[in-house]
Design a protein around this motif. Structure first.
Motif, PDB file in Angstrom:
ATOM      1  N   GLU A  96       0.827  -1.200   0.000  1.00 55.77           N
ATOM      2  CA  GLU A  96       0.000   0.000   0.000  1.00 55.77           C
ATOM      3  C   GLU A  96       0.862   1.251   0.000  1.00 55.77           C
ATOM      4  OE1 GLU A  96      -2.253  -0.380   3.553  1.00 55.77           O
ATOM      5  OE2 GLU A  96      -3.521  -2.008   2.784  1.00 55.77           O
ATOM      6  N   GLU A  97       0.269   2.363  -0.440  1.00 56.15           N
ATOM      7  CA  GLU A  97       0.982   3.637  -0.364  1.00 56.15           C
ATOM      8  C   GLU A  97       1.207   4.016   1.094  1.00 56.15           C
ATOM      9  OE1 GLU A  97      -0.890   6.777  -2.415  1.00 56.15           O
ATOM     10  OE2 GLU A  97      -0.690   5.869  -4.408  1.00 56.15           O
ATOM     11  N   LEU A  98       2.288   4.724   1.348  1.00 54.12           N
ATOM     12  CA  LEU A  98       2.528   5.210   2.698  1.00 54.12           C
ATOM     13  C   LEU A  98       1.413   6.180   3.092  1.00 54.12           C
ATOM     14  CD1 LEU A  98       6.370   5.852   2.439  1.00 54.12           C
ATOM     15  CD2 LEU A  98       5.279   4.246   4.020  1.00 54.12           C
ATOM     16  N   PRO A  99       0.980   6.132   4.327  1.00 58.13           N
ATOM     17  CA  PRO A  99      -0.055   7.081   4.757  1.00 58.13           C
ATOM     18  C   PRO A  99       0.526   8.486   4.926  1.00 58.13           C
ATOM     19  CG  PRO A  99       0.699   5.800   6.611  1.00 58.13           C
ATOM     20  CD  PRO A  99       1.402   5.233   5.406  1.00 58.13           C
ATOM     21  N   ASP A 100      -0.321   9.466   5.018  1.00 59.21           N
ATOM     22  CA  ASP A 100       0.151  10.835   5.267  1.00 59.21           C
ATOM     23  C   ASP A 100       0.770  10.952   6.652  1.00 59.21           C
ATOM     24  OD1 ASP A 100      -0.740  11.625   2.787  1.00 59.21           O
ATOM     25  OD2 ASP A 100      -2.707  12.247   3.527  1.00 59.21           O
ATOM     26  N   VAL A 101       0.219  10.177   7.600  1.00 60.64           N
ATOM     27  CA  VAL A 101       0.719  10.218   8.977  1.00 60.64           C
ATOM     28  C   VAL A 101       0.915   8.786   9.459  1.00 60.64           C
ATOM     29  CG1 VAL A 101       0.283  10.964  11.343  1.00 60.64           C
ATOM     30  CG2 VAL A 101      -0.593  12.332   9.424  1.00 60.64           C
ATOM     31  N   LEU A 102       2.090   8.503  10.001  1.00 63.52           N
ATOM     32  CA  LEU A 102       2.337   7.212  10.643  1.00 63.52           C
ATOM     33  C   LEU A 102       2.171   7.392  12.146  1.00 63.52           C
ATOM     34  CD1 LEU A 102       5.394   5.592   8.805  1.00 63.52           C
ATOM     35  CD2 LEU A 102       3.156   4.520   9.193  1.00 63.52           C
ATOM     36  N   GLU A 103       1.325   6.568  12.747  1.00 65.18           N
ATOM     37  CA  GLU A 103       1.050   6.641  14.179  1.00 65.18           C
ATOM     38  C   GLU A 103       1.694   5.446  14.883  1.00 65.18           C
ATOM     39  OE1 GLU A 103      -0.900   8.958  15.636  1.00 65.18           O
ATOM     40  OE2 GLU A 103      -2.050   9.867  13.973  1.00 65.18           O
ATOM     41  N   PRO A 104       1.979   5.568  16.178  1.00 69.94           N
ATOM     42  CA  PRO A 104       2.531   4.423  16.918  1.00 69.94           C
ATOM     43  C   PRO A 104       1.685   3.168  16.786  1.00 69.94           C
ATOM     44  CG  PRO A 104       2.745   6.411  18.225  1.00 69.94           C
ATOM     45  CD  PRO A 104       1.944   6.790  17.010  1.00 69.94           C
ATOM     46  N   ASP A 105       0.361   3.330  16.789  1.00 68.59           N
ATOM     47  CA  ASP A 105      -0.505   2.149  16.662  1.00 68.59           C
ATOM     48  C   ASP A 105      -0.307   1.449  15.314  1.00 68.59           C
ATOM     49  OD1 ASP A 105      -1.561   2.516  19.148  1.00 68.59           O
ATOM     50  OD2 ASP A 105      -3.411   3.468  18.468  1.00 68.59           O
ATOM     51  N   ASP A 106       0.046   2.226  14.286  1.00 65.72           N
ATOM     52  CA  ASP A 106       0.252   1.625  12.957  1.00 65.72           C
ATOM     53  C   ASP A 106       1.406   0.641  12.952  1.00 65.72           C
ATOM     54  OD1 ASP A 106      -1.787   3.227  11.964  1.00 65.72           O
ATOM     55  OD2 ASP A 106      -0.402   4.841  11.393  1.00 65.72           O
ATOM     56  N   VAL A 107       2.380   0.854  13.852  1.00 68.53           N
ATOM     57  CA  VAL A 107       3.585   0.010  13.853  1.00 68.53           C
ATOM     58  C   VAL A 107       3.704  -0.796  15.143  1.00 68.53           C
ATOM     59  CG1 VAL A 107       4.867   1.425  12.208  1.00 68.53           C
ATOM     60  CG2 VAL A 107       4.944   2.011  14.636  1.00 68.53           C
ATOM     61  N   GLY A 108       2.608  -0.821  15.923  1.00 69.87           N
ATOM     62  CA  GLY A 108       2.572  -1.677  17.102  1.00 69.87           C
ATOM     63  C   GLY A 108       3.462  -1.233  18.246  1.00 69.87           C
ATOM     64  N   ILE A 109       3.636   0.074  18.398  1.00 69.47           N
ATOM     65  CA  ILE A 109       4.474   0.604  19.473  1.00 69.47           C
ATOM     66  C   ILE A 109       3.600   1.277  20.523  1.00 69.47           C
ATOM     67  CG2 ILE A 109       6.317   2.210  20.088  1.00 69.47           C
ATOM     68  CD1 ILE A 109       7.287  -0.170  18.451  1.00 69.47           C
ATOM     69  N   GLU A 110       3.812   0.918  21.775  1.00 72.20           N
ATOM     70  CA  GLU A 110       3.099   1.555  22.881  1.00 72.20           C
ATOM     71  C   GLU A 110       3.968   2.679  23.435  1.00 72.20           C
ATOM     72  OE1 GLU A 110       1.204   0.378  27.253  1.00 72.20           O
ATOM     73  OE2 GLU A 110       1.938  -1.168  25.885  1.00 72.20           O
ATOM     74  N   LEU A 111       3.395   3.867  23.512  1.00 71.73           N
ATOM     75  CA  LEU A 111       4.176   5.015  23.968  1.00 71.73           C
ATOM     76  C   LEU A 111       4.513   4.908  25.451  1.00 71.73           C
ATOM     77  CD1 LEU A 111       2.536   8.103  22.243  1.00 71.73           C
ATOM     78  CD2 LEU A 111       4.646   6.931  21.641  1.00 71.73           C
ATOM     79  N   HIS A 112       5.661   5.501  25.799  1.00 72.32           N
ATOM     80  CA  HIS A 112       6.056   5.570  27.192  1.00 72.32           C
ATOM     81  C   HIS A 112       5.297   6.713  27.866  1.00 72.32           C
ATOM     82  CE1 HIS A 112       9.779   3.036  26.660  1.00 72.32           C
ATOM     83  NE2 HIS A 112       9.429   3.303  25.427  1.00 72.32           N
ATOM     84  N   GLN A 113       5.274   6.653  29.168  1.00 69.98           N
ATOM     85  CA  GLN A 113       4.676   7.751  29.914  1.00 69.98           C
ATOM     86  C   GLN A 113       5.506   9.002  29.726  1.00 69.98           C
ATOM     87  OE1 GLN A 113       4.260   6.929  34.049  1.00 69.98           O
ATOM     88  NE2 GLN A 113       3.082   8.781  34.493  1.00 69.98           N
ATOM     89  N   GLN A 114       4.833  10.140  29.584  1.00 65.50           N
ATOM     90  CA  GLN A 114       5.552  11.393  29.350  1.00 65.50           C
ATOM     91  C   GLN A 114       6.513  11.679  30.486  1.00 65.50           C
ATOM     92  OE1 GLN A 114       3.230  14.585  27.779  1.00 65.50           O
ATOM     93  NE2 GLN A 114       4.377  16.137  28.905  1.00 65.50           N
ATOM     94  N   GLY A 115       7.728  12.092  30.135  1.00 61.23           N
ATOM     95  CA  GLY A 115       8.761  12.356  31.118  1.00 61.23           C
ATOM     96  C   GLY A 115       8.538  13.660  31.857  1.00 61.23           C
ATOM     97  N   PRO A 116       9.323  13.916  32.905  1.00 60.52           N
ATOM     98  CA  PRO A 116       9.155  15.149  33.682  1.00 60.52           C
ATOM     99  C   PRO A 116       9.681  16.356  32.920  1.00 60.52           C
ATOM    100  CG  PRO A 116      11.056  13.926  34.440  1.00 60.52           C
ATOM    101  CD  PRO A 116      10.389  13.065  33.416  1.00 60.52           C
ATOM    102  N   ALA A 117       9.212  17.530  33.301  1.00 59.04           N
ATOM    103  CA  ALA A 117       9.750  18.768  32.737  1.00 59.04           C
ATOM    104  C   ALA A 117      11.206  18.895  33.127  1.00 59.04           C
ATOM    105  CB  ALA A 117       8.954  19.961  33.244  1.00 59.04           C
ATOM    106  N   ARG A 118      11.984  19.644  32.327  1.00 59.07           N
ATOM    107  CA  ARG A 118      13.415  19.706  32.582  1.00 59.07           C
ATOM    108  C   ARG A 118      13.739  20.614  33.767  1.00 59.07           C
ATOM    109  NH1 ARG A 118      15.319  23.616  27.610  1.00 59.07           N
ATOM    110  NH2 ARG A 118      14.883  25.579  28.629  1.00 59.07           N
ATOM    111  N   GLU A 119      12.823  21.558  34.107  1.00 61.22           N
ATOM    112  CA  GLU A 119      13.128  22.495  35.182  1.00 61.22           C
ATOM    113  C   GLU A 119      13.141  21.778  36.530  1.00 61.22           C
ATOM    114  OE1 GLU A 119      10.730  22.930  33.039  1.00 61.22           O
ATOM    115  OE2 GLU A 119      11.422  24.572  31.767  1.00 61.22           O
ATOM    116  N   LYS A 120      14.128  22.117  37.333  1.00 62.96           N
ATOM    117  CA  LYS A 120      14.183  21.572  38.679  1.00 62.96           C
ATOM    118  C   LYS A 120      13.311  22.434  39.594  1.00 62.96           C
ATOM    119  CE  LYS A 120      18.828  19.667  38.254  1.00 62.96           C
ATOM    120  NZ  LYS A 120      20.217  19.694  38.768  1.00 62.96           N
TER     121      LYS A 120
END
Length: 321
Positions: free
Chosen positions: A294-318
């Motif tokens: 198939e043609e490549l989609p306009d947007v590739l999403e994590p679900d399209d490639v079977g990847i589960e996102l990690h939890q968002q990391g902390p802000a860099r400011e201490k």
């Protein structure tokens, strides 16, 4: 495939030096590779001021190296590629230009005797895909410009090489905000760590090409993507060269140019979130080799490639004391 190493494991990456003529001067260029000798060559270019370690996760991805001979190099003045020993290089400021950049890449491919290679680079390595398609379309099987745009102004900045500035830290933190916050904190901080290793003046010198010398806004019709397929893949969280910049660039080029948005990732996809990038890029490589139905989609999403996102990391400011 996720990396799982144990005590005593040796990664299947080979490092070597090759001598390359650039501008009539011999340059000793370091490169790392993995994959079958007769595999499809995949030449990988690091971002401005960085080195080939950005590609270490792709170099050990068995799903990719089974078919591709992945080669990642350090440009001269970067990583293990020291400046040319036959010149008094210290008498001039280091400045990267489009002509010097393309000559280095083409002559490197020639020196390694790469037959019909795929080129892939990010940021300044993504932008140069346009010059390669314009000037050297016959030399490559396909070009993949990650975080690529027709023009990326505003980053040739004096304080990125200023004696009163801790450029090691400033250059690294300048890149922090270009990464997606949901990319794993460990690999985002490793990307910053790699930026802390750059030589004085090299990051700024690279950005001369990135922000000054590279301007294809009025030259996109010169880009020869119908002869050499060009893929422009920009991360959702890249505010320098946005996915919309990529779409406009591909539209200006026309036939042979394909724009893809990589969702949930930023300006340093191969090092900030290797698991997600490696899954995304396999879809693009399958399109290059004709293995994708198939043609490549306009947007590739994590679900399209079977990847589960990690939890968002902390802000860099201490937090304040």
């Amino acid at each position: 495939m996720a990396e799982t190493y144990q005590q005593g494991d040796v990664e299947p990456i080979d490092g070597s030096y090759v001598h390359v003529d650039v501008g009539g001067v011999d340059h000793r260029i370091y490169f790392e590779e993995n994959g079958p000798e007769d595999g499809i060559p995949l030449l990988c270019q690091h971002t401005a001021g960085n080195n080939c370690q950005e590609w270490r996760h792709l170099l050990t991805n068995e799903d990719v190296t089974e078919e591709f001979r992945v080669i990642a190099h350090d440009l001269p003045y970067h990583g293990k590629s020291v400046p040319p020993t036959t010149q008094e290089w210290w008498t001039d400021d280091y400045t990267m230009t489009a002509e010097r950049f393309t000559e280095t890449l083409v002559n490197l491919a020639d020196a390694l005797e790469l037959e019909d290679p795929i080129y892939m680079g990010s940021s300044m390595g993504g932008n140069i895909a346009l010059e390669l398609a314009d000037w050297y379309p016959e030399r490559f099987r396909a070009l993949i410009g990650l975080e690529c745009g027709a023009h990326s102004p505003g980053f040739y900045i004096d304080w990125l090489d200023h004696p009163e500035v801790n450029t090691t830290e400033v250059n690294a933190y300048a890149c922090w905000g270009l990464m997606a916050p949901q990319s794993p904190e460990g690999t985002r901080r490793e990307t910053m760590y790699l930026y802390e290793q750059g030589a004085t003046g090299v990051f700024k010198g690279d950005l001369y090409y990135y922000s000054v010398d590279h301007d294809y806004r009025d030259k996109l019709d010169q880009v020869n993507a119908d002869e050499c397929p060009l893929y422009i893949a920009n991360g959702e969280y890249d505010y320098l060269t946005t996915p919309e910049d990529g779409r406009q660039t591909a539209a200006g080029i026309g036939e042979g140019a394909t724009a893809i948005e990589f969702a949930e990732i930023g300006h340093f996809p191969m090092s900030e979130h290797p698991e997600l990038f490696n899954a995304y890029i396999q879809e693009v490589l399958a399109d290059v080799t004709g293995d994708r139905d198939e043609e490549l989609p306009d947007v590739l999403e994590p679900d399209d490639v079977g990847i589960e996102l990690h939890q968002q990391g902390p802000a860099r400011e201490k937090p304040a004391e």
